[in-house]
Design a protein around this motif. Sequence first.
Motif, PDB file in Angstrom:
ATOM      1  N   LEU A 110       0.735  -1.400  -0.107  1.00 37.01           N
ATOM      2  CA  LEU A 110      -0.087   0.046  -0.131  1.00 37.01           C
ATOM      3  C   LEU A 110       0.937   1.228  -0.008  1.00 37.01           C
ATOM      4  O   LEU A 110       1.655   1.364   1.019  1.00 37.01           O
ATOM      5  CB  LEU A 110      -0.857   0.015   1.159  1.00 37.01           C
ATOM      6  N   VAL A 132      -3.070   5.930  -0.686  1.00 33.99           N
ATOM      7  CA  VAL A 132      -3.412   6.809   0.101  1.00 33.99           C
ATOM      8  C   VAL A 132      -2.532   7.985   0.668  1.00 33.99           C
ATOM      9  O   VAL A 132      -1.330   7.871   0.422  1.00 33.99           O
ATOM     10  CB  VAL A 132      -3.676   5.713   1.537  1.00 33.99           C
ATOM     11  N   LYS A 160      -2.336   6.862   9.765  1.00 31.65           N
ATOM     12  CA  LYS A 160      -2.913   6.371   8.672  1.00 31.65           C
ATOM     13  C   LYS A 160      -2.178   4.738   8.624  1.00 31.65           C
ATOM     14  O   LYS A 160      -2.733   3.978   8.077  1.00 31.65           O
ATOM     15  CB  LYS A 160      -2.473   6.906   7.148  1.00 31.65           C
ATOM     16  N   TYR A 183      -3.936   2.659  11.222  1.00 31.18           N
ATOM     17  CA  TYR A 183      -5.294   2.494  10.644  1.00 31.18           C
ATOM     18  C   TYR A 183      -5.199   1.212   9.698  1.00 31.18           C
ATOM     19  O   TYR A 183      -6.043   0.193   9.753  1.00 31.18           O
ATOM     20  CB  TYR A 183      -5.871   3.454   9.832  1.00 31.18           C
ATOM     21  N   TYR A 184      -4.412   1.402   8.523  1.00 30.63           N
ATOM     22  CA  TYR A 184      -4.364   0.485   7.522  1.00 30.63           C
ATOM     23  C   TYR A 184      -3.690  -0.804   8.040  1.00 30.63           C
ATOM     24  O   TYR A 184      -3.960  -1.800   7.336  1.00 30.63           O
ATOM     25  CB  TYR A 184      -3.738   0.870   6.486  1.00 30.63           C
ATOM     26  N   ASN A 194      -6.777  -2.516   9.688  1.00 30.45           N
ATOM     27  CA  ASN A 194      -7.808  -2.724   8.544  1.00 30.45           C
ATOM     28  C   ASN A 194      -7.220  -3.604   7.281  1.00 30.45           C
ATOM     29  O   ASN A 194      -6.945  -2.870   6.311  1.00 30.45           O
ATOM     30  CB  ASN A 194      -8.712  -1.685   8.295  1.00 30.45           C
ATOM     31  N   GLU A 253      -9.265  -3.636   3.886  1.00 32.61           N
ATOM     32  CA  GLU A 253      -9.116  -2.310   3.063  1.00 32.61           C
ATOM     33  C   GLU A 253      -7.813  -1.853   2.448  1.00 32.61           C
ATOM     34  O   GLU A 253      -7.668  -1.534   1.574  1.00 32.61           O
ATOM     35  CB  GLU A 253      -9.564  -1.297   4.100  1.00 32.61           C
ATOM     36  N   ARG A 254      -6.747  -2.395   3.392  1.00 32.39           N
ATOM     37  CA  ARG A 254      -5.468  -2.077   2.814  1.00 32.39           C
ATOM     38  C   ARG A 254      -5.012  -2.836   1.911  1.00 32.39           C
ATOM     39  O   ARG A 254      -4.552  -2.435   0.683  1.00 32.39           O
ATOM     40  CB  ARG A 254      -4.402  -2.588   4.072  1.00 32.39           C
TER      41      ARG A 254
END
Length: 374
Positions: A232, A253, A264, A267-268, A271, A274-275
């Motif tokens: 990512l 992102v 960020k 978060y990723y 998650n 989503e990542r």
Amino acid sequence: MGLNNYNMHCVRVIDPSKKIVIFLSAKDDIGRERKAYYYALKKYFNVVCCIDKELDQVIASMESQGEIFLILYPDPCEAIIPENILSLNYPTGCFQIDTYDGTKARLDQSMLFDHAFIFHPKYDKMLEGMGHPGVTLLPHAVETNLYPEFKKERKFDVGWVGRLDGPFYQIRKEQVEAISKLYITNDINKFYNQDELISVYTNSKIAVNISRDDYMIDANLRCFEIMASGALLITKKPTELDEIGLVAGKHFVTYKTTEDLLQKIAYYLQNENERKRIAFQGYQAVNRSHDFVNRVATIVDVVQNNNNRKLAPARNWGATKKNEVFFEYYAHRRKLFKALKYGIYLLKSRYSRSLYVFKNLGRIVFLNMKFYTK
């Protein structure tokens, strides 16, 4: 390597079924983007490397063996623009890779070529505004064939490859060091060759792009390398990626501050689905549209559609304006005798900036003496 030996080497590589691209660079001066373009062009053309003083003889040897499609100056570190670039009877082109650095000089130099391939959005519009009819935006890309298929399991939370020293990288140093204190990373201080770089990114869940302090919007090679690896990509907002068809939140992102960047990442990492979804979409987009082979296809289309028209605006300039650009270029490259030649032309024409000429010639002498006395 002597010129005669060089030309013999050129003759040996000719495939009669392919047209010829002359790459204005010594072969050992080809790295990174230039190397990728060299190999992408070789898929379709005979690519012959030469430097400025070899060009006339190389052209003569090539003319009897095939059609010269393009004479390309790929913004090399060492090789220089030939003095006769405006009198050549074949299409000429130049790369402007770091257009944000020394912008005026780069755009002025681009006027010497029929085709100017600009690597950063908005600078293509600036050059068009100066009256160049042969401008093409050619963003950075990646050699997708070097990367494995999308890999789901990865050992590093965050991957980083890049220098952390020097005055242009203070923000980068601060942010990368902050990341390394909180997350599992590769060795952030190590120099990585290309194979090692690919290994780092393909083993990273997230990888960050932190560009130079003075140009943080840069959609540089690292952005495309990260997406091609399936990690990512997190990069600074705003970003040039927005201007070349890639979409924040879909393919990559963005972050605004160091605190936002760390949030960020957290978060990723938490998650995962989503990542992986965003990373995979970035991976697909780069493989589909941002390989160097895609970029070469653009070059081919542009040159073919031009039908050999002479587009370089400097072909129609007066002598003083041409001499000024050549003087500034050779002075910047510290080529004393060439700069002296064009400086004399300017002074003989009663050039209004004579002090500028003398100061630059003095600067070259000083820098060259300083280099040779180290």
